[in-house]
Design an enzyme around this catalytic site. Structure first.
Site, PDB file in Angstrom:
ATOM      1  N   ASP A 156     -67.674 -15.597 -39.490  1.00  0.00           N
ATOM      2  CA  ASP A 156     -68.638 -15.159 -40.626  1.00  0.00           C
ATOM      3  C   ASP A 156     -68.001 -14.841 -41.881  1.00  0.00           C
ATOM      4  OD1 ASP A 156     -70.596 -15.052 -38.567  1.00  0.00           O
ATOM      5  OD2 ASP A 156     -70.905 -13.140 -38.360  1.00  0.00           O
ATOM      6  N   ASP A 198     -83.310 -16.194 -35.624  1.00  0.00           N
ATOM      7  CA  ASP A 198     -82.510 -14.773 -35.392  1.00  0.00           C
ATOM      8  C   ASP A 198     -84.068 -13.835 -35.145  1.00  0.00           C
ATOM      9  OD1 ASP A 198     -80.348 -16.154 -36.224  1.00  0.00           O
ATOM     10  OD2 ASP A 198     -80.796 -15.416 -38.344  1.00  0.00           O
TER      11      ASP A 198
END
EC number: 5.3.1.16
Length: 257
Positions: free
Chosen positions: A8, A129
């Site tokens: 990330d 998500d």
């Protein structure tokens, strides 16, 4: 089942968030390309990259770090975060990225998703998500009224190559994957599903392996790899290709042992 390390990116650094909270980030490395090489050296055959700045900005932000990773490793890379127009998607493919992960526009611009799936077949993955079963968008900062399973079915019909499902409440928490939600999703669609969020141990990985026949073909592992709760080589031996349970036992006469 693929074990896919997550990288990330936030302000050019390799970080992990807690439940998607940008204010609760932990920097693990100043050099994401080195992290990528580390995972590949340990056996990773695929990498998952998220441009966290891009997810908030709605455009690719960490292009330099992404390019450095693409040049540093030879394994396929999937990238998401801020991909909300054709130009951004093409920009990543020009770098040699294998898959583009679309999230927000799956909810807001399904027609564009359909066009991209047609133009780049088998290269568009949809990132779903979810927060309490509802799809979150714009870097998890907003929650829609769209059910995760409903969106998955729609995206399959539009030509998506796969679905990455992340349970936000479990992401970065090391509390285990949401098996019930994954099972429900797998029952609704036939394209591959990649699990993400909450994986904390080899036990969690083995629990996911039971869903592989239903279509859960991979798992993204983040924080647990960085904290050492999971060692990548052990994870690959547990559920990856050639996993331990697939190796014939040595009975004293086996030509394979």
């Amino acid at each position: 089942m693929d074990v896919i390390p997550a990288i990330d990116l936030l302000e050019g650094h390799c970080v992990r968030l807690y439940q998607g909270d940008y204010d609760r980030s932990q920097v693990f490395s100043e050099n994401p390309a080195d992290v990528a090489k580390q995972w590949v050296d340990q056996g990773a055959t695929r990498l998952h990259i998220v441009d966290l700045d891009g997810a908030k900005a709605g455009k690719v932000v960490n292009l330099g770090a992404i390019e450095a990773i693409a040049h540093a490793v030879s394994v396929p890379i999937e990238i998401g975060g801020g991909l909300r127009d054709r130009t951004s998607v093409q920009q990543l493919f020009n770098l040699g990225v294998q898959w583009a992960i679309l999230g927000t526009i799956a909810v807001e611009q399904p027609q564009l998703v359909q066009e991209l799936c047609a133009e780049f077949p088998e290269k568009i993955i949809i990132g779903i998500d979810a927060r309490d079963g509802l799809v979150a968008t714009r870097g998890w900062l907003e929650t829609s009224e769209v059910l995760a399973t409903q969106l998955a079915v729609q995206m399959q019909e539009l030509g998506a190559a796969a679905i990455i499902y992340t349970d936000i409440h479990r992401d970065g928490t090391l509390t285990g994957p949401n098996l019930e939600a994954l099972r429900e999703l797998a029952a609704a669609i036939s394209i591959p599903i990649i699990a993400s969020g909450g994986v904390s141990s080899l036990t969690d990985l083995l629990s996911l392996l039971a869903l592989e026949p239903q279509g859960v073909t991979g798992v993204i592992v983040g924080r647990a790899l960085y904290t050492g709760d999971i060692l990548l080589k052990e994870a690959l031996r547990a559920i990856g290709p050639g996993r331990i349970q697939d190796i014939p036992p040595n009975l004293g006469f086996s030509t394979f042992a």
